[in-house]
Design a protein around this motif. Structure first.
Motif, PDB file in Angstrom:
ATOM      1  N   ALA A 164       0.865  -1.231   0.003  1.00 43.95           N
ATOM      2  CA  ALA A 164      -0.049   0.048  -0.126  1.00 43.95           C
ATOM      3  C   ALA A 164       0.893   1.380  -0.068  1.00 43.95           C
ATOM      4  CB  ALA A 164      -0.823   0.117   1.213  1.00 43.95           C
ATOM      5  N   ILE A 165       0.421   2.433  -0.668  1.00 44.68           N
ATOM      6  CA  ILE A 165       1.178   3.582  -0.990  1.00 44.68           C
ATOM      7  C   ILE A 165       0.256   4.709  -0.019  1.00 44.68           C
ATOM      8  CG2 ILE A 165       2.269   5.137  -2.556  1.00 44.68           C
ATOM      9  CD1 ILE A 165       2.558   3.065  -4.494  1.00 44.68           C
ATOM     10  N   PRO A 166       0.671   4.771   1.054  1.00 42.78           N
ATOM     11  CA  PRO A 166      -0.165   5.700   2.037  1.00 42.78           C
ATOM     12  C   PRO A 166       0.792   7.076   2.427  1.00 42.78           C
ATOM     13  CG  PRO A 166       0.755   4.298   3.575  1.00 42.78           C
ATOM     14  CD  PRO A 166       1.308   3.840   2.239  1.00 42.78           C
ATOM     15  N   SER A 167       1.020   7.632   1.147  1.00 44.25           N
ATOM     16  CA  SER A 167       2.064   8.854   1.408  1.00 44.25           C
ATOM     17  C   SER A 167       2.054  10.068   0.460  1.00 44.25           C
ATOM     18  CB  SER A 167       3.486   8.095   1.240  1.00 44.25           C
ATOM     19  OG  SER A 167       3.497   7.480  -0.224  1.00 44.25           O
ATOM     20  N   GLY A 216       0.260  10.832  -7.231  1.00 50.44           N
ATOM     21  CA  GLY A 216       1.663  11.032  -7.153  1.00 50.44           C
ATOM     22  C   GLY A 216       2.356  12.388  -7.769  1.00 50.44           C
ATOM     23  N   PRO A 217       3.510  12.500  -7.843  1.00 45.04           N
ATOM     24  CA  PRO A 217       4.516  11.347  -7.342  1.00 45.04           C
ATOM     25  C   PRO A 217       4.642  11.279  -5.887  1.00 45.04           C
ATOM     26  CG  PRO A 217       5.491  13.687  -7.966  1.00 45.04           C
ATOM     27  CD  PRO A 217       4.216  13.622  -8.347  1.00 45.04           C
ATOM     28  N   VAL A 218       5.361  10.170  -5.609  1.00 39.24           N
ATOM     29  CA  VAL A 218       5.429  10.051  -4.016  1.00 39.24           C
ATOM     30  C   VAL A 218       6.414  10.672  -3.537  1.00 39.24           C
ATOM     31  CG1 VAL A 218       5.615   8.035  -2.292  1.00 39.24           C
ATOM     32  CG2 VAL A 218       4.290   7.687  -4.358  1.00 39.24           C
ATOM     33  N   ALA A 270      11.459   4.249  -8.004  1.00 39.92           N
ATOM     34  CA  ALA A 270       9.881   4.189  -8.320  1.00 39.92           C
ATOM     35  C   ALA A 270       9.071   5.190  -7.850  1.00 39.92           C
ATOM     36  CB  ALA A 270       9.587   2.845  -7.859  1.00 39.92           C
ATOM     37  N   PHE A 271       7.936   5.367  -8.466  1.00 44.27           N
ATOM     38  CA  PHE A 271       7.020   6.261  -8.041  1.00 44.27           C
ATOM     39  C   PHE A 271       7.188   7.792  -8.187  1.00 44.27           C
ATOM     40  CE2 PHE A 271       6.605   2.408  -4.981  1.00 44.27           C
ATOM     41  CZ  PHE A 271       5.849   1.924  -5.726  1.00 44.27           C
ATOM     42  N   GLU A 272       8.072   8.158  -9.147  1.00 46.61           N
ATOM     43  CA  GLU A 272       8.289   9.251  -9.313  1.00 46.61           C
ATOM     44  C   GLU A 272       7.564  10.258 -10.318  1.00 46.61           C
ATOM     45  OE1 GLU A 272      12.388   8.982 -10.333  1.00 46.61           O
ATOM     46  OE2 GLU A 272      13.224   8.931  -8.467  1.00 46.61           O
ATOM     47  N   SER A 308       9.786   9.190   7.502  1.00 51.32           N
ATOM     48  CA  SER A 308       8.744   8.484   6.818  1.00 51.32           C
ATOM     49  C   SER A 308       9.313   7.821   5.509  1.00 51.32           C
ATOM     50  CB  SER A 308       7.656   9.317   6.383  1.00 51.32           C
ATOM     51  OG  SER A 308       7.002  10.097   7.414  1.00 51.32           O
ATOM     52  N   THR A 309       9.195   6.533   5.385  1.00 54.98           N
ATOM     53  CA  THR A 309       9.711   5.809   4.204  1.00 54.98           C
ATOM     54  C   THR A 309       8.856   4.508   3.796  1.00 54.98           C
ATOM     55  OG1 THR A 309      11.882   6.209   5.421  1.00 54.98           O
ATOM     56  CG2 THR A 309      11.794   4.442   3.785  1.00 54.98           C
TER      57      THR A 309
END
Length: 355
Positions: free
Chosen positions: A108-111, A161-163, A174-176, A300-301
């Protein structure tokens, strides 16, 4: 399910398989039963559980994003270190929700921020930010109540995004980019009643517990590993503000982490369901023989193995060290009922390290 299947199901009234309820406008109060009196300052079973329907899933690169809808419902935003209730508006039609995860590891991407645009016949009906949220049946997601222009077909686009948080390991590069998947759905108020379940919980509401997460065939449940399954060497566990904290040590720093020495990772999660708790500020202190061996912020990572956590490189950890984790600011994430009274007043978590 693709969009054609979704529209066909909605048009024929066969998409929903859950029990219907009474008319939303005529019986709006049934969607928001009175809150539990004397709610605990802890996670508790809410007054009711709402089902949801999936519009669809889209993937782009490593991103996967799913869009869901449910009845409009109350929720709580964070205002500094307190919660502020958002009531159901008289014009609200749906609660739209998006979940985002890594397509390869199902992390999951909670960011990152998400924004929503809903159009009909080329005109914009809704344009707003989606709040980062925690709910007991869905975990972390992005969502908000929306007011539509009556029954009809709509196109919803979620920009994500991006994250912005640090990414490590195979996530380092990733996720840029930003993705903007679009979904077509049909809204019919009468059909909504037959598609989405609504169950009150009179015998459990207010108990210090949580409802079970929903199982979704096309989207992973955003749970963190149990403490004993976290990578590295577990240093200890603790509780603050009813949040559970797991501290672990990796001998090697993941790619993307600056500094020297091993890696201290702290994983805050909700009790019962082990959902990640994002948007908080943490720091840590390591004391050894009366001296400070480490004193600094935890970043946070997002990591494919540790999942969402807070971490820093340290000079080392030894048996007998005293680890103190301090919550410098409580999580700024919005909350559904059952989480709005907790994760607020958070005392330092202290652990005696045994290796």
């Amino acid at each position: 399910m693709d969009r054609r299947e979704f529209l066909a199901g909605a048009a024929t009234g066969t998409l929903g398989t859950l029990a219907g309820c009474t008319n939303l406008l005529e019986r709006q109060s049934t969607r928001a039963p009175p809150l539990v009196e004397d709610r605990p300052d802890a996670v508790y079973v809410p007054t009711h559980v709402e089902g949801m329907e999936m519009v669809g899933v889209k993937s782009s690169g490593r991103y996967s994003l799913a869009l869901f809808y449910s009845f409009p419902h109350r929720f709580w935003l964070m205002d500094d270190d307190r919660t502020n209730k958002v009531e159901i508006g008289s014009e609200d039609s749906l609660h739209l929700m998006a979940s985002v995860w890594d397509a390869e590891t199902e992390t999951a991407i909670p960011s990152s921020n998400a924004s929503l645009t809903v159009e009909q016949d080329g005109g914009t009906v809704v344009r707003k930010r989606m709040w980062p949220m925690l709910s007991q049946n869905m975990g972390f997601h992005y969502g908000d109540n929306v007011a539509l222009d009556g029954d009809g077909v709509y196109d919803a686009t979620v920009a994500f995004g991006p994250v912005s948080v640090r990414r490590t390991g195979e996530f380092a590069d990733a996720f840029e980019e930003q993705v903007s998947p679009s979904f077509r759905f049909e809204f019919r108020r009468d059909a909504l009643e037959g598609q989405v379940s609504f169950e009150e919980l009179p015998d459990r509401q207010g108990e210090r517990d949580a409802v079970e997460p929903m199982s979704m065939d096309m989207a992973p449940t955003p749970q963190l590993p149990p403490a004993e399954e976290m990578p590295g060497t577990t240093l200890g566990t603790g509780t603050s503000g009813d949040a559970r904290f797991v501290a672990t040590l990796l001998d090697e720093r993941p790619e993307g982490v600056d500094g020297d020495g091993p890696y201290l990772a702290v994983s805050p999660r909700t009790p019962y369901n082990r959902f990640p708790i994002p948007m908080m500020a943490l720091s840590a202190t390591l004391e050894r023989d009366g001296e400070t061996a480490f004193d600094g912020n935890l970043t946070s990572t997002l990591d494919p193995d540790l999942k969402y956590h807070y971490g820093a490189a340290v000079d080392g950890v030894e048996d007998g060290d005293r680890l103190t984790i301090t919550v410098d600011s409580p999580p700024g994430v919005s909350r559904h009922e059952g989480y709005e009274t907790t994760f607020l007043d958070m005392e330092p978590v202290e652990m005696d390290v045994t290796l």
